[in-house]
Design a protein around this motif. Structure first.
Motif, PDB file in Angstrom:
ATOM      1  N   MET A 228      43.073  69.512  53.054  1.00 33.17           N
ATOM      2  CA  MET A 228      41.728  68.472  52.473  1.00 33.17           C
ATOM      3  C   MET A 228      42.067  67.355  52.335  1.00 33.17           C
ATOM      4  O   MET A 228      41.582  65.751  52.974  1.00 33.17           O
ATOM      5  CB  MET A 228      41.017  69.070  51.678  1.00 33.17           C
ATOM      6  CG  MET A 228      39.377  68.506  51.991  1.00 33.17           C
ATOM      7  SD  MET A 228      38.197  69.342  51.640  1.00 33.17           S
ATOM      8  CE  MET A 228      36.382  68.862  51.461  1.00 33.17           C
ATOM      9  N   TYR A 229      42.786  67.155  51.065  1.00 30.48           N
ATOM     10  CA  TYR A 229      42.587  65.933  50.715  1.00 30.48           C
ATOM     11  C   TYR A 229      44.075  65.191  50.138  1.00 30.48           C
ATOM     12  O   TYR A 229      45.002  66.598  50.572  1.00 30.48           O
ATOM     13  CB  TYR A 229      41.616  65.962  48.881  1.00 30.48           C
ATOM     14  CG  TYR A 229      40.418  65.674  49.026  1.00 30.48           C
ATOM     15  CD1 TYR A 229      39.720  65.432  49.835  1.00 30.48           C
ATOM     16  CD2 TYR A 229      39.800  67.197  48.045  1.00 30.48           C
ATOM     17  CE1 TYR A 229      38.462  65.329  49.818  1.00 30.48           C
ATOM     18  CE2 TYR A 229      38.507  67.016  48.581  1.00 30.48           C
ATOM     19  CZ  TYR A 229      37.796  66.087  49.277  1.00 30.48           C
ATOM     20  OH  TYR A 229      36.405  66.658  48.823  1.00 30.48           O
TER      21      TYR A 229
ATOM     22  N   LEU B  30      44.318  65.936  44.724  1.00 32.69           N
ATOM     23  CA  LEU B  30      44.889  66.665  44.064  1.00 32.69           C
ATOM     24  C   LEU B  30      45.685  66.585  43.130  1.00 32.69           C
ATOM     25  O   LEU B  30      44.757  67.311  41.536  1.00 32.69           O
ATOM     26  CB  LEU B  30      45.615  68.034  45.235  1.00 32.69           C
ATOM     27  CG  LEU B  30      44.740  68.504  46.293  1.00 32.69           C
ATOM     28  CD1 LEU B  30      45.044  69.388  46.974  1.00 32.69           C
ATOM     29  CD2 LEU B  30      43.010  69.170  45.982  1.00 32.69           C
ATOM     30  N   ASP B  31      46.506  65.405  42.931  1.00 30.80           N
ATOM     31  CA  ASP B  31      47.454  65.566  41.559  1.00 30.80           C
ATOM     32  C   ASP B  31      46.199  65.035  40.339  1.00 30.80           C
ATOM     33  O   ASP B  31      46.566  65.784  39.665  1.00 30.80           O
ATOM     34  CB  ASP B  31      48.303  65.200  41.812  1.00 30.80           C
ATOM     35  CG  ASP B  31      49.121  64.680  40.831  1.00 30.80           C
ATOM     36  OD1 ASP B  31      49.526  65.733  39.980  1.00 30.80           O
ATOM     37  OD2 ASP B  31      49.510  63.071  39.837  1.00 30.80           O
TER      38      ASP B  31
ATOM     39  N   ALA C 220      35.988  67.164  42.958  1.00 29.34           N
ATOM     40  CA  ALA C 220      37.382  66.084  43.376  1.00 29.34           C
ATOM     41  C   ALA C 220      37.782  64.727  43.557  1.00 29.34           C
ATOM     42  O   ALA C 220      38.747  63.679  43.049  1.00 29.34           O
ATOM     43  CB  ALA C 220      38.403  67.097  43.803  1.00 29.34           C
ATOM     44  N   ILE C 221      37.032  64.353  43.973  1.00 26.92           N
ATOM     45  CA  ILE C 221      37.179  62.730  44.529  1.00 26.92           C
ATOM     46  C   ILE C 221      36.474  62.216  43.331  1.00 26.92           C
ATOM     47  O   ILE C 221      36.997  60.989  42.756  1.00 26.92           O
ATOM     48  CB  ILE C 221      35.611  62.794  45.839  1.00 26.92           C
ATOM     49  CG1 ILE C 221      36.848  63.013  47.032  1.00 26.92           C
ATOM     50  CG2 ILE C 221      35.496  61.279  46.237  1.00 26.92           C
ATOM     51  CD1 ILE C 221      37.714  62.596  47.051  1.00 26.92           C
ATOM     52  N   SER C 222      35.304  62.633  42.272  1.00 25.96           N
ATOM     53  CA  SER C 222      34.844  61.535  41.500  1.00 25.96           C
ATOM     54  C   SER C 222      35.387  61.888  40.342  1.00 25.96           C
ATOM     55  O   SER C 222      35.977  60.549  39.827  1.00 25.96           O
ATOM     56  CB  SER C 222      33.406  62.335  40.911  1.00 25.96           C
ATOM     57  OG  SER C 222      33.927  63.493  40.214  1.00 25.96           O
ATOM     58  N   GLN C 223      36.846  63.093  39.724  1.00 29.67           N
ATOM     59  CA  GLN C 223      37.560  63.423  39.273  1.00 29.67           C
ATOM     60  C   GLN C 223      38.625  62.160  39.097  1.00 29.67           C
ATOM     61  O   GLN C 223      39.577  61.603  38.336  1.00 29.67           O
ATOM     62  CB  GLN C 223      37.706  64.351  38.575  1.00 29.67           C
ATOM     63  CG  GLN C 223      36.817  65.443  37.812  1.00 29.67           C
ATOM     64  CD  GLN C 223      35.960  64.503  37.281  1.00 29.67           C
ATOM     65  OE1 GLN C 223      36.902  64.645  35.957  1.00 29.67           O
ATOM     66  NE2 GLN C 223      34.393  64.402  36.979  1.00 29.67           N
TER      67      GLN C 223
ATOM     68  N   MET D 137      42.574  57.635  38.819  1.00 30.72           N
ATOM     69  CA  MET D 137      42.382  56.514  39.130  1.00 30.72           C
ATOM     70  C   MET D 137      42.896  55.592  38.630  1.00 30.72           C
ATOM     71  O   MET D 137      43.525  54.568  38.755  1.00 30.72           O
ATOM     72  CB  MET D 137      42.783  56.399  40.673  1.00 30.72           C
ATOM     73  CG  MET D 137      43.503  57.792  41.511  1.00 30.72           C
ATOM     74  SD  MET D 137      43.203  57.777  43.011  1.00 30.72           S
ATOM     75  CE  MET D 137      44.325  59.419  43.729  1.00 30.72           C
ATOM     76  N   LEU D 138      41.473  54.964  38.952  1.00 30.27           N
ATOM     77  CA  LEU D 138      40.752  54.286  37.541  1.00 30.27           C
ATOM     78  C   LEU D 138      41.215  53.729  37.303  1.00 30.27           C
ATOM     79  O   LEU D 138      41.287  52.069  36.380  1.00 30.27           O
ATOM     80  CB  LEU D 138      38.957  54.080  38.328  1.00 30.27           C
ATOM     81  CG  LEU D 138      38.306  52.537  38.078  1.00 30.27           C
ATOM     82  CD1 LEU D 138      38.990  51.389  39.241  1.00 30.27           C
ATOM     83  CD2 LEU D 138      36.756  52.338  38.189  1.00 30.27           C
ATOM     84  N   THR D 139      40.818  54.455  35.262  1.00 31.45           N
ATOM     85  CA  THR D 139      41.451  53.784  34.557  1.00 31.45           C
ATOM     86  C   THR D 139      42.986  53.827  34.185  1.00 31.45           C
ATOM     87  O   THR D 139      43.258  52.633  33.779  1.00 31.45           O
ATOM     88  CB  THR D 139      40.697  55.440  34.052  1.00 31.45           C
ATOM     89  OG1 THR D 139      41.707  56.368  33.998  1.00 31.45           O
ATOM     90  CG2 THR D 139      39.499  55.553  32.893  1.00 31.45           C
TER      91      THR D 139
END
Ligand code: FES
Length: 136
Positions: free
Chosen positions: A1-2, A7-8, A59-62, A67-69
Motif C-alpha cells: 500500500m505504501y 513504512l521504514d 503510518a502517514i502521520s508518523q 521525515m520532516l524532522t
C-alpha cells in the motif's frame, strides 16, 4: 500500500522522543481522528539545531513526522515557515488523498505553529484545520 520508505520511517521513526529544555515545544492534533503529535525544538540562532517528536497516529502521520524532522534539522526557521503541503508530499514520495492530507500535514503544522508562537504570534490551538495550502 505504501512505499517501503514510508513504512521504514513508520516502523523505525527518526528523531522520536523529547528534547530537554527545548526552545520550542508544541502539541497539535488531527481533529479527524484525535491523534496528537508533540514537537520539541532546540534553536541555534535562527536555525533548527535539533528536533524531536512524540505522539501517536497512523503510518502517514508518523512517517511524515519522522521525515520532516530529518529534513528540517539545520535549516533556517524562515525556510520552514515557507514549507507547504507539496513539500511534505515530496518528502513522503507517495500520492496522498484529501483525507490523509491532514495526517501527512500534522507534523508540519505543529512545527510551523511552534515557530510562530516562539516569534510572538498568538496561536491558541494547533490542529490540522490550519493545514498550510488549504486557506489557513
Ligand atoms: Fe490519525 Fe492519520 S489517522 S493522524
Amino acid at each position: 500500500m505504501y512505499r517501503e520508505n514510508v513504512l521504514d520511517h513508520y516502523r523505525s521513526p527518526r528523531n522520536k522522543g523529547t528534547l530537554a529544555k527545548p526552545d520550542i515545544k508544541r502539541v497539535g492534533q488531527n481533529p479527524l481522528c484525535g491523534d496528537e503529535i508533540e514537537v520539541t525544538i532546540k534553536l541555534d540562532g535562527k536555525r533548527i539545531k535539533d528536533v524531536k517528536f512524540k505522539g501517536s497516529g497512523c503510518a502517514i502521520s508518523q512517517a511524515s513526522a519522522s521525515m520532516l524532522t530529518e529534513d528540517i534539522k539545520g535549516k533556517p526557521i524562515g525556510d520552514i515557515k515557507k514549507m507547504e503541503r507539496d513539500d511534505v508530499v515530496e518528502l513522503l514520495g507517495v500520492p496522498i488523498s484529501a483525507t490523509r492530507m491532514k495526517c501527512a500535514m500534522l507534523a508540519l503544522v505543529v512545527v510551523k505553529h511552534g515557530i510562530m508562537s516562539y516569534e510572538g504570534a498568538n496561536v491558541p490551538k494547533t490542529t490540522t484545520e490550519d493545514t498550510p495550502g488549504e486557506g489557513a
